[in-house]
Write a protein that holds these residues in place. Structure first.
Motif, PDB file in Angstrom:
ATOM      1  N   UNK A  53      15.031 151.325 109.064  1.00 23.71           N
ATOM      2  CA  UNK A  53      16.300 151.002 109.549  1.00 23.71           C
ATOM      3  C   UNK A  53      16.389 151.332 110.894  1.00 23.71           C
ATOM      4  N   UNK A  54      17.072 150.264 111.793  1.00 19.68           N
ATOM      5  CA  UNK A  54      17.397 150.455 113.135  1.00 19.68           C
ATOM      6  C   UNK A  54      18.511 151.565 113.391  1.00 19.68           C
ATOM      7  N   UNK A  55      18.352 151.926 114.784  1.00 19.48           N
ATOM      8  CA  UNK A  55      19.534 152.972 115.250  1.00 19.48           C
ATOM      9  C   UNK A  55      20.792 152.464 115.098  1.00 19.48           C
ATOM     10  N   UNK A  56      20.945 151.165 115.068  1.00 18.67           N
ATOM     11  CA  UNK A  56      22.255 150.581 114.895  1.00 18.67           C
ATOM     12  C   UNK A  56      22.805 150.719 113.493  1.00 18.67           C
ATOM     13  N   UNK A  57      21.631 150.416 112.376  1.00 18.82           N
ATOM     14  CA  UNK A  57      22.134 150.423 110.895  1.00 18.82           C
ATOM     15  C   UNK A  57      22.347 151.568 110.266  1.00 18.82           C
ATOM     16  N   UNK A  58      21.543 152.563 110.846  1.00 22.54           N
ATOM     17  CA  UNK A  58      21.281 153.962 110.173  1.00 22.54           C
ATOM     18  C   UNK A  58      22.516 154.648 110.554  1.00 22.54           C
ATOM     19  N   UNK A  59      23.401 155.103 109.449  1.00 21.64           N
ATOM     20  CA  UNK A  59      24.600 156.119 109.809  1.00 21.64           C
ATOM     21  C   UNK A  59      23.859 157.552 109.586  1.00 21.64           C
ATOM     22  N   UNK A  60      23.324 157.898 108.406  1.00 24.00           N
ATOM     23  CA  UNK A  60      23.422 159.202 107.673  1.00 24.00           C
ATOM     24  C   UNK A  60      22.244 159.195 106.724  1.00 24.00           C
ATOM     25  N   UNK A  82      27.204 150.478 106.405  1.00 25.31           N
ATOM     26  CA  UNK A  82      28.300 150.763 105.610  1.00 25.31           C
ATOM     27  C   UNK A  82      27.982 150.434 104.132  1.00 25.31           C
ATOM     28  N   UNK A  83      26.769 150.602 103.924  1.00 26.41           N
ATOM     29  CA  UNK A  83      26.436 150.499 102.482  1.00 26.41           C
ATOM     30  C   UNK A  83      25.706 151.922 102.107  1.00 26.41           C
ATOM     31  N   UNK A  84      25.379 152.261 100.846  1.00 30.07           N
ATOM     32  CA  UNK A  84      24.911 153.296 100.472  1.00 30.07           C
ATOM     33  C   UNK A  84      23.623 153.331  99.554  1.00 30.07           C
ATOM     34  N   UNK A  85      22.529 153.926  99.714  1.00 28.79           N
ATOM     35  CA  UNK A  85      21.419 153.927  98.948  1.00 28.79           C
ATOM     36  C   UNK A  85      21.219 155.468  98.357  1.00 28.79           C
ATOM     37  N   UNK A  86      21.062 155.514  96.987  1.00 29.48           N
ATOM     38  CA  UNK A  86      20.807 156.873  96.451  1.00 29.48           C
ATOM     39  C   UNK A  86      19.566 156.762  95.660  1.00 29.48           C
ATOM     40  N   UNK A  87      18.753 157.690  95.538  1.00 30.17           N
ATOM     41  CA  UNK A  87      17.639 157.646  94.821  1.00 30.17           C
ATOM     42  C   UNK A  87      17.039 159.189  94.401  1.00 30.17           C
ATOM     43  N   UNK A  88      16.365 159.155  93.377  1.00 27.70           N
ATOM     44  CA  UNK A  88      15.674 160.530  93.202  1.00 27.70           C
ATOM     45  C   UNK A  88      14.514 160.705  94.045  1.00 27.70           C
TER      46      UNK A  88
END
Length: 144
Positions: A53-60, A82-88
């Protein structure tokens, strides 16, 4: 010719409060409070995430203790564009055994990073911001 042996079935749909199984998920304890989670974030998660992810895309990026799963589960949450990824991220059964007592090779940091890279690459390709892109993770894990 009807012999009276007809088969029938019935389907009932009910809406409202779920009485189904509780699924494993990230909990409230994060890398902000837990040193072990902070180390995992910096040695495994961030090298992979920042390679995709680029610095512009990555939020947290947040690492969490899991709840309603195996004790010791660790989850990752990535907020990007503006989207969220969750994973084990990792779980104790991956580190040398299963509930039946069978022993396996322990999962290494490299194994964990590769699994995360694979899942994150797929998620990005299906996201609004990265739709159809085939991003490949190129990262180096810090030496421990």
């Amino acid at each position: 010719m009807d012999d009276g042996s007809a088969c029938s079935s019935r389907l009932t749909l009910t809406f409202g409060a779920s009485s189904g199984p509780i699924h494993a998920r990230p909990g409230d304890v994060t890398d902000a409070e837990d040193e072990h989670l902070r180390v995992l974030k910096h040695t495994v998660a961030l090298p992979v995430v920042t390679s995709l992810l680029s610095d512009e895309e990555l939020e947290q990026v947040t690492i969490h203790r899991g709840i309603d799963g195996d004790p010791g589960d660790v989850w990752i949450t990535v907020a990007a564009a503006g989207e969220e990824f969750q994973d084990l991220l990792t779980t104790p059964p991956w580190h040398g055994g299963d509930p039946d007592g069978e022993q396996h090779s322990p999962l290494t940091a490299e194994d964990c990073a590769q699994r995360l890279a694979d899942h994150l690459e797929d998620w990005i390709a299906e996201s609004r911001f990265g739709w159809g892109q085939q991003r490949i993770a190129h990262y180096v894990l810090p030496q421990s």
